[in-house]
Design a protein around this motif. Structure first.
Motif, PDB file in Angstrom:
ATOM      1  N   GLY A   1       0.801  -1.219   0.000  1.00 37.66           N
ATOM      2  CA  GLY A   1       0.000   0.000   0.000  1.00 37.66           C
ATOM      3  C   GLY A   1       0.835   1.270   0.000  1.00 37.66           C
ATOM      4  N   GLY A   2       0.216   2.367  -0.411  1.00 39.64           N
ATOM      5  CA  GLY A   2       0.854   3.672  -0.350  1.00 39.64           C
ATOM      6  C   GLY A   2       1.312   3.993   1.062  1.00 39.64           C
ATOM      7  N   TYR A   3       2.539   4.481   1.185  1.00 41.12           N
ATOM      8  CA  TYR A   3       3.139   4.892   2.470  1.00 41.12           C
ATOM      9  C   TYR A   3       3.302   3.728   3.457  1.00 41.12           C
ATOM     10  CZ  TYR A   3       2.171   9.596   0.772  1.00 41.12           C
ATOM     11  OH  TYR A   3       2.117  10.747   0.002  1.00 41.12           O
ATOM     12  N   ALA A   4       3.189   2.481   2.995  1.00 42.72           N
ATOM     13  CA  ALA A   4       3.222   1.331   3.903  1.00 42.72           C
ATOM     14  C   ALA A   4       4.486   1.279   4.756  1.00 42.72           C
ATOM     15  CB  ALA A   4       3.074   0.034   3.116  1.00 42.72           C
ATOM     16  N   PHE A   5       5.631   1.619   4.178  1.00 38.93           N
ATOM     17  CA  PHE A   5       6.896   1.579   4.914  1.00 38.93           C
ATOM     18  C   PHE A   5       7.500   2.979   5.062  1.00 38.93           C
ATOM     19  CE2 PHE A   5       6.309  -2.665   3.257  1.00 38.93           C
ATOM     20  CZ  PHE A   5       6.729  -3.484   4.299  1.00 38.93           C
ATOM     21  N   SER A   6       6.733   4.008   4.785  1.00 35.25           N
ATOM     22  CA  SER A   6       7.280   5.365   4.811  1.00 35.25           C
ATOM     23  C   SER A   6       7.797   5.725   6.195  1.00 35.25           C
ATOM     24  CB  SER A   6       6.221   6.386   4.372  1.00 35.25           C
ATOM     25  OG  SER A   6       5.166   6.445   5.304  1.00 35.25           O
ATOM     26  N   GLY A   7       8.969   6.332   6.222  1.00 36.19           N
ATOM     27  CA  GLY A   7       9.559   6.777   7.473  1.00 36.19           C
ATOM     28  C   GLY A   7      10.126   5.677   8.342  1.00 36.19           C
ATOM     29  N   CYS A   8      10.192   4.445   7.831  1.00 37.69           N
ATOM     30  CA  CYS A   8      10.774   3.342   8.616  1.00 37.69           C
ATOM     31  C   CYS A   8      12.296   3.448   8.518  1.00 37.69           C
ATOM     32  CB  CYS A   8      10.283   1.990   8.097  1.00 37.69           C
ATOM     33  SG  CYS A   8       8.535   1.682   8.413  1.00 37.69           S
ATOM     34  N   SER A   9      12.855   4.310   9.327  1.00 34.66           N
ATOM     35  CA  SER A   9      14.271   4.639   9.208  1.00 34.66           C
ATOM     36  C   SER A   9      15.195   3.512   9.647  1.00 34.66           C
ATOM     37  CB  SER A   9      14.585   5.912   9.997  1.00 34.66           C
ATOM     38  OG  SER A   9      14.257   5.745  11.357  1.00 34.66           O
ATOM     39  N   SER A  10      14.664   2.491  10.335  1.00 40.50           N
ATOM     40  CA  SER A  10      15.495   1.349  10.730  1.00 40.50           C
ATOM     41  C   SER A  10      15.539   0.264   9.655  1.00 40.50           C
ATOM     42  CB  SER A  10      14.952   0.736  12.027  1.00 40.50           C
ATOM     43  OG  SER A  10      15.017   1.659  13.090  1.00 40.50           O
ATOM     44  N   LEU A  11      14.641   0.333   8.697  1.00 35.71           N
ATOM     45  CA  LEU A  11      14.531  -0.708   7.674  1.00 35.71           C
ATOM     46  C   LEU A  11      15.745  -0.674   6.746  1.00 35.71           C
ATOM     47  CD1 LEU A  11      12.633  -2.896   6.431  1.00 35.71           C
ATOM     48  CD2 LEU A  11      11.755  -1.085   4.934  1.00 35.71           C
ATOM     49  N   SER A  12      16.461  -1.809   6.657  1.00 38.86           N
ATOM     50  CA  SER A  12      17.639  -1.872   5.790  1.00 38.86           C
ATOM     51  C   SER A  12      17.447  -2.801   4.592  1.00 38.86           C
ATOM     52  CB  SER A  12      18.867  -2.320   6.585  1.00 38.86           C
ATOM     53  OG  SER A  12      18.690  -3.633   7.084  1.00 38.86           O
ATOM     54  N   SER A  13      16.542  -3.767   4.699  1.00 40.91           N
ATOM     55  CA  SER A  13      16.377  -4.749   3.630  1.00 40.91           C
ATOM     56  C   SER A  13      14.933  -5.229   3.579  1.00 40.91           C
ATOM     57  CB  SER A  13      17.312  -5.937   3.874  1.00 40.91           C
ATOM     58  OG  SER A  13      17.105  -6.959   2.920  1.00 40.91           O
ATOM     59  N   ILE A  14      14.417  -5.376   2.356  1.00 38.77           N
ATOM     60  CA  ILE A  14      13.063  -5.899   2.194  1.00 38.77           C
ATOM     61  C   ILE A  14      12.996  -6.738   0.932  1.00 38.77           C
ATOM     62  CG2 ILE A  14      12.263  -3.780   1.037  1.00 38.77           C
ATOM     63  CD1 ILE A  14       9.509  -4.328   2.369  1.00 38.77           C
ATOM     64  N   GLU A  15      12.300  -7.864   1.031  1.00 36.71           N
ATOM     65  CA  GLU A  15      12.058  -8.721  -0.124  1.00 36.71           C
ATOM     66  C   GLU A  15      10.555  -8.799  -0.352  1.00 36.71           C
ATOM     67  OE1 GLU A  15      13.988 -12.491  -0.143  1.00 36.71           O
ATOM     68  OE2 GLU A  15      15.892 -11.681   0.626  1.00 36.71           O
ATOM     69  N   ILE A  16      10.122  -8.378  -1.537  1.00 36.55           N
ATOM     70  CA  ILE A  16       8.717  -8.413  -1.920  1.00 36.55           C
ATOM     71  C   ILE A  16       8.497  -9.687  -2.728  1.00 36.55           C
ATOM     72  CG2 ILE A  16       6.932  -7.217  -3.248  1.00 36.55           C
ATOM     73  CD1 ILE A  16       8.492  -4.611  -2.642  1.00 36.55           C
ATOM     74  N   PRO A  17       7.477 -10.467  -2.421  1.00 41.69           N
ATOM     75  CA  PRO A  17       7.339 -11.775  -3.063  1.00 41.69           C
ATOM     76  C   PRO A  17       6.758 -11.717  -4.473  1.00 41.69           C
ATOM     77  CG  PRO A  17       5.496 -11.407  -1.598  1.00 41.69           C
ATOM     78  CD  PRO A  17       6.420 -10.232  -1.419  1.00 41.69           C
ATOM     79  N   GLU A  18       7.053 -12.754  -5.234  1.00 40.98           N
ATOM     80  CA  GLU A  18       6.401 -12.957  -6.519  1.00 40.98           C
ATOM     81  C   GLU A  18       4.896 -13.042  -6.272  1.00 40.98           C
ATOM     82  OE1 GLU A  18       6.648 -12.962 -10.493  1.00 40.98           O
ATOM     83  OE2 GLU A  18       8.455 -13.130  -9.261  1.00 40.98           O
ATOM     84  N   GLY A  19       4.119 -12.397  -7.124  1.00 43.20           N
ATOM     85  CA  GLY A  19       2.671 -12.355  -6.949  1.00 43.20           C
ATOM     86  C   GLY A  19       2.174 -10.967  -6.626  1.00 43.20           C
ATOM     87  N   VAL A  20       3.057 -10.127  -6.066  1.00 41.38           N
ATOM     88  CA  VAL A  20       2.699  -8.719  -5.848  1.00 41.38           C
ATOM     89  C   VAL A  20       2.688  -8.022  -7.199  1.00 41.38           C
ATOM     90  CG1 VAL A  20       3.492  -6.517  -4.884  1.00 41.38           C
ATOM     91  CG2 VAL A  20       3.517  -8.586  -3.474  1.00 41.38           C
TER      92      VAL A  20
END
Length: 197
Positions: free
Chosen positions: A45-64
């Motif tokens: 979704g829009g802004y789902a991870f916005s401002g997550c300043s600790s986030l260093s890595s993300i994997e989005i799955p096949e199907g999105v």
């Protein structure tokens, strides 16, 4: 809304829409599964991870298939994101301020930076990002305004055949950009496109 645990906290999933809607600010890494409680994950979704300043890595799955506007805006420590080839639509201002972002691409991609847009790179897509090299797919027909504005680490880029215009301020203040390949299909270079390079 379903709570799903990841490294450092939780992400939140709307089962009725199949969309990741939010994230705890403490999350450091997120490997999103293809299904949560038996429901396929089809969107970020829009802004789902916005401002997550600790986030260093993300994997989005096949199907999105869709990533909403500004989903990762202000994730200033995000340095790795995997975007699957199933993604058909990525919103505007997606990675604004992701100064640490260096690596992204479809699962299995060997490129330093290869992304899932099919036809258009939206306005402000990589505004202020830390990327240093990019492979733009041949399928891209338009690069939006300010798309790479302030990407001061970017040193080389090849613009694919089929692009007809380089929009306003597309590569504004890309200070280290020293090698640009522009195809014959380009008929217009707009104001400030390479200002400060």
């Amino acid at each position: 809304i379903v709570t799903y645990p990841v490294t450092g906290g939780n992400i939140y999933f709307n089962k009725s829409t199949g969309t990741i809607t939010d994230c705890d600010q403490s999350v450091t890494e997120a490997v999103i599964p293809e299904e949560i409680e038996g429901v396929p994950v089809t969107g970020i979704g829009g802004y789902a991870f916005s401002g997550c300043s600790s986030l260093s890595s993300i994997e989005i799955p096949e199907g999105v298939t869709e990533i909403g506007d500004s989903a990762f805006v202000g994730c200033n420590n995000l340095n790795r994101i995997i975007i699957p080839e199933s993604v058909e639509e990525i919103g505007n201002e997606e990675f604004v301020g992701c100064r640490s972002l260096k690596t992204a691409g479809p699962i299995g991609s060997g490129c330093n930076y290869e992304f899932g847009w099919k036809e258009i790179i939206p306005d402000n897509a990589f505004y202020g990002c830390g990327i240093d090299s990019i492979r733009i797919p041949e399928s891209i027909t338009k690069i939006g305004k300010y798309a790479f504005y302030g990407c001061s680490s970017l040193s080389s880029i090849t613009i694919p055949q089929g692009i007809t215009e380089i929009e306003d301020s597309t590569f504004y203040e890309c200070y280290n950009l020293s090698n640009v390949t522009i195809p014959e299909s380009v008929t217009a270079i707009k104001s400030y496109a390479f200002y400060g390079c």
